[in-house]
Design an enzyme around this catalytic site. Structure first.
Site, PDB file in Angstrom:
ATOM      1  N   LYS A 150      51.900  24.653  38.640  1.00 17.97           N
ATOM      2  CA  LYS A 150      51.417  25.362  37.459  1.00 17.97           C
ATOM      3  C   LYS A 150      50.324  24.562  36.754  1.00 17.97           C
ATOM      4  CE  LYS A 150      55.352  28.329  36.338  1.00 17.97           C
ATOM      5  NZ  LYS A 150      55.931  28.332  37.668  1.00 17.97           N
ATOM      6  N   GLU A 244      53.254  24.537  27.249  1.00 22.09           N
ATOM      7  CA  GLU A 244      52.387  25.643  26.861  1.00 22.09           C
ATOM      8  C   GLU A 244      52.713  26.083  25.446  1.00 22.09           C
ATOM      9  OE1 GLU A 244      52.770  28.952  29.462  1.00 22.09           O
ATOM     10  OE2 GLU A 244      51.451  28.142  31.004  1.00 22.09           O
ATOM     11  N   ARG A 346      53.221  35.168  47.223  1.00 22.46           N
ATOM     12  CA  ARG A 346      54.179  35.849  48.100  1.00 22.46           C
ATOM     13  C   ARG A 346      54.269  37.305  47.664  1.00 22.46           C
ATOM     14  NH1 ARG A 346      58.069  36.441  44.299  1.00 22.46           N
ATOM     15  NH2 ARG A 346      58.450  34.718  42.867  1.00 22.46           N
TER      16      ARG A 346
END
Length: 818
Positions: A150, A244, A346
């Site tokens: 990330k 974040e 995916r």
């Protein structure tokens, strides 16, 4: 943007299959050029991949664990199936890369499809497959590595001009090395203070809601960080995190993209996944509602730009957070209205709703791209879109116990059918003259691998199935979702279906664009999520009366249970003699008295009593009907109790099953109310378990009634108490039981330790989520049953707390660490 902007040709998927999907609605193509595919996964996603391969005549190979066994549906569907690994856990089976690659080589596999979860985003696994001359049905290794972190993905998106959420991340992290240098805890704390609370701690290799903690203030930061790092290390092999800024009440909107090796990158519209619990999606919809055309185009463009920035190939999803405050602001602002969240390299769990609105088989596109073909539709503007679709994830879990996962033996499983939906559509059209009728041949689809007789185990994700519906517009699709949920029947394991119905019927959810990620917190009371209702919701008195009536039909042998085949052959209720007082040629047992009417008590096996009775009084009538006296109930501290403070409710019930073999039942209550329902029942552990699904009661989805079987050896002592008319509740010991099945991951207090109320005695791991088991009273740990690493079942006694100064009481308490 209204749904009417998305009206092009559509081919709807059939229920429980993807046979009506296509690579392109307007093209006829040759099969994907793959000779044999191994699916390195299990459950419904393995079944989903196999269905597409079957449609194109591609041989498939499945693998199964010791826990799943060769009778698992995905193993039965494949052309070949092999045991993988020595044990039931993922690390002992589906995560064994060496064995998977070796098996693929031995059986002549050309390509390996990873599904989702497990090894689907493992760059090392993808690389090994390619090194052994096989095809990985997924993106290039470099793209997995870049998007798997990330932190690194945020840096790439910043450079590509894709807006990202303010925060702190480190890019120099080895994606597959769990022994990286530990992060500086104090530096992370200081950065969190600089960002400003609330902040979100996220595992850099995380996904699926695991390895994520929301921290509202500085005092909770260090504990949350430690918990997040432990969970990340256990789930992903890397405990590094990023920080974040937490957006308050955002919408979670994601873009489906597919890219090929010929330079084509397309976006297939967006999905709104804002309804979540524990950061995991519950109900998704496509397209996202109430967005302007400009915003939708921006989302698609940013999704394609993100894919191109990492050289992406195959199917993937770019997730964004929409800032609802900036979207609703009337003032012009240079701040973006959405931010990059992450990219899933995916196929997503929720991919069927994109298939529903486009008619495109995404698994087929994956196979074609893996075989080196160009995309059948290389331009995003040419991809069809019509109507609206919802997906509801049906889990084995207990929403009123903080969504704790559940296990059990599924002894009844009946999915909603297309025929049921067509009947509902016809009824709706008849009552709404002039409304447009839907002509989609397949508006209901169920993706599942669970069948009657299967077990939901502790070892894997508790998702049972995915229910997908499609309609001409959002209103129609939502109506179909509610109808299909009401027609979904499962018994043997707790599920979230009732909760899903409540969500879908909520006025906020029914308003286009009104839902955000804070929905459950904002409306917990509306959705009955308070902890005081932690037991499975008890059937109302009407349901208890009908359940008791059904049990009486069975005990009198006026009805043979369709599930009786699961009962032991020695079951006394199956061998009643004709002169037994509970067997009567007149359709009603008789014991004399009450002017020829017989009286009997049936004890409810999941109810406590405080000075009252747990029994339902049954009085037979000569015509075969019964009268039932249902004790009134109250709730105290989350436990359903009975009391003698008020008179019991009386019900007269007559009727029966519509046919000899089915589950459809119709009864008349109090000679005035007709109730139509589906009903199944079975004997287990000395109980008669009755599960009912009312069909003409709009506010009741399902009822369950558990009664002690008066003929079982286990109920002999209880029966004697009932005949005496006195039943008292035993005092519970100071025992702390496991609130769900799982593994002991940490023990904070040993035997003999003095604990205070609220102390975390131990931590359990279930479905890779940590759950803190706390003491709810002061005392001393007298007995500790398990050690770290042990697997425990639901309601297993974990430890006991002693307190000689006060009577013992149930001291169990749990909370999910987030």
């Amino acid at each position: 943007m209204t749904n009417s902007s998305c009206q092009r040709s559509f081919s709807s998927p059939a229920s429980s299959s993807s046979s009506s999907l296509s690579s392109s609605p307007n093209q006829i193509l040759a099969p994907p050029a793959l000779s044999k595919v191994l699916i390195a996964n299990r459950g419904e996603i393995a079944c989903r991949v196999i269905r597409t391969c079957r449609r194109w005549g591609i041989p498939t190979v499945a693998v199964y664990s010791v826990a799943d066994g060769p009778h698992a549906l995905h193993a039965q569907m494949a052309d070949e199936a092999y045991l993988i690994g020595p044990g039931p856990t993922p690390s002992e089976s589906y995560l064994r890369q060496d064995e998977l690659v070796q098996l693929a080589q031995q059986v002549g596999v050309q390509a390996i499809h990873p599904g989702y979860g497990f090894l689907s985003e493992n760059a090392h696994f993808a690389q090994r497959i390619q090194q052994h001359g096989m095809i990985f049905v997924g993106p290039p290794t470099k793209a997995i590595q870049a998007m798997g972190s990330k932190a690194e993905s945020k840096a790439i998106m910043d450079a590509a001009g894709v807006p990202t959420t303010p925060g702190f991340y480190e890019t120099a992290i080895d994606k597959n090395d769990a022994t990286t240098t530990p992060q500086n805890v104090e530096q992370l704390r200081q950065r969190a203070v600089e960002i400003g609370f609330p902040v979100l701690i996220k595992a850099v290799m995380g996904g699926g809601g695991k390895g994520m903690r929301l921290v509202w203030n500085e005092s909770d930061f260090l504990d949350s960080l430690a918990s997040c790092q432990r969970e990340a290390a256990a789930a992903f092999g890397n405990d590094h995190v990023l920080l974040e800024k937490y957006l308050v009440r955002p919408r979670h909107v994601e873009v489906q993209i597919v890219a090929d090796t010929h330079g084509n990158v397309v976006s297939l519209y967006e999905r709104d996944c804002s309804l979540q619990r524990r950061h995991q999606k519950i109900i998704e919809e496509a397209p996202a509602s109430d967005l302007t055309l400009e915003l939708r185009q921006q989302l698609g463009e940013m999704g394609r730009r993100a894919a191109a920035a990492v050289g992406y190939v195959n199917a993937g999803t770019v997730e964004f957070l929409l800032d609802t405050q900036s979207l609703s602001s009337s003032s012009s602002s240079s701040m973006p209205s959405f931010y990059f969240c992450e990219m899933n390299t995916r196929l997503q769990v929720e991919h069927p709703i994109t298939e529903a609105i486009t008619g495109i088989d995404l698994v087929e596109w994956q196979l074609r791209v893996a075989a080196g073909e160009a995309l059948p539709i290389p331009n995003s503007d040419d991809i069809p879109c019509r109507g609206h679709a919802f997906e509801a994830r049906i889990y084995a879990e207990q929403p009123t116990r903080q969504f704790l996962p559940a296990t059990g033996h599924v002894w009844h499983h009946s999915i909603p059918t297309q025929h049921q939906q067509q009947q509902a559509d016809a009824a709706s059209s008849a009552s709404s003259a002039g409304d447009a009728k839907s002509h989609h041949p397949g508006s209901v689809r169920v993706d599942t691998s669970i069948q009657k007789g299967h077990n939901v185990s502790v070892y894997y994700d508790p998702m049972i199935s995915k229910l997908i519906v499609h309609g001409d517009n959002r209103v129609q699709a939502l109506q179909r979702l509610i109808h299909a949920l009401r027609n979904y029947e499962i018994a043997g394991v707790p599920t979230n279906i009732d909760f899903l119905i409540q969500c879908a019927q909520h006025k906020t959810f029914q308003t286009a664009g009104a839902i955000n990620t804070g929905f459950l917190e904002d409306f917990a009371q509306d959705l009955n999520l308070d902890h005081d209702q932690f037991l499975q919701r008890m059937a109302p008195p009407l349901g208890q009366a009908i359940g008791a009536y059904t049990a009486m039909l069975y005990l009198e042998q006026r009805r043979n249970s369709p599930q009786a085949q699961n009962a032991p052959s020695s079951s006394s209720s199956a061998t009643l003699s004709s002169n037994h007082p509970w067997s009567s040629s007149q359709g009603s047992w008789r014991l004399g008295g009450l002017a020829g009417r017989a009286r009997r008590l049936l004890k409810r096996s999941n109810i406590n009593s405080e000075g009252g009775t747990t029994a339902i009084e049954c009085i037979s009538n000569p015509d075969g009907s019964f009268e039932f006296l249902i004790p009134t109930s109250s709730k105290s501290d989350g436990v359903t109790e009975t009391s003698n403070d008020s008179e019991p409710q009386r019900f007269h019930v007559n009727g029966g099953f519509v046919n000899e073999t089915g589950s459809e039942m119709q009864v008349q209550v109090n000679k005035s109310q007709t109730v139509r329902l589906n009903c199944v029942f079975r004997e287990a552990k000395g109980q008669i378990i009755v599960n009912m699904w009312p069909k003409n009661l709009p506010f009741d989805y399902a009822w369950e009634v558990r009664l002690e079987n008066p003929y079982s050896p286990e109920a002999a002592e209880a029966a004697s108490l009932l005949l005496g008319g006195e039943v008292t509740a035993a005092m519970a010991g100071a025992t702390v039981k496991a609130p769900m099945p799982g593994k002991i991951s940490r023990i904070n207090h040993a035997k003999g330790s003095v604990v205070a109320k609220g102390d975390v005695v131990l931590v359990m791991e279930a479905m890779k989520m940590e759950h803190a088991i706390k003491a709810s009273m002061d005392g001393t740990i007298e007995r500790l049953q398990y050690k770290v690493g042990d697997i425990v079942g639901h309601d297993d006694v974990l430890f006991e707390i002693g307190n000689s100064s006060s009577p013992k009481e149930d001291a169990a308490s749990t909370s999910s660490t987030r």
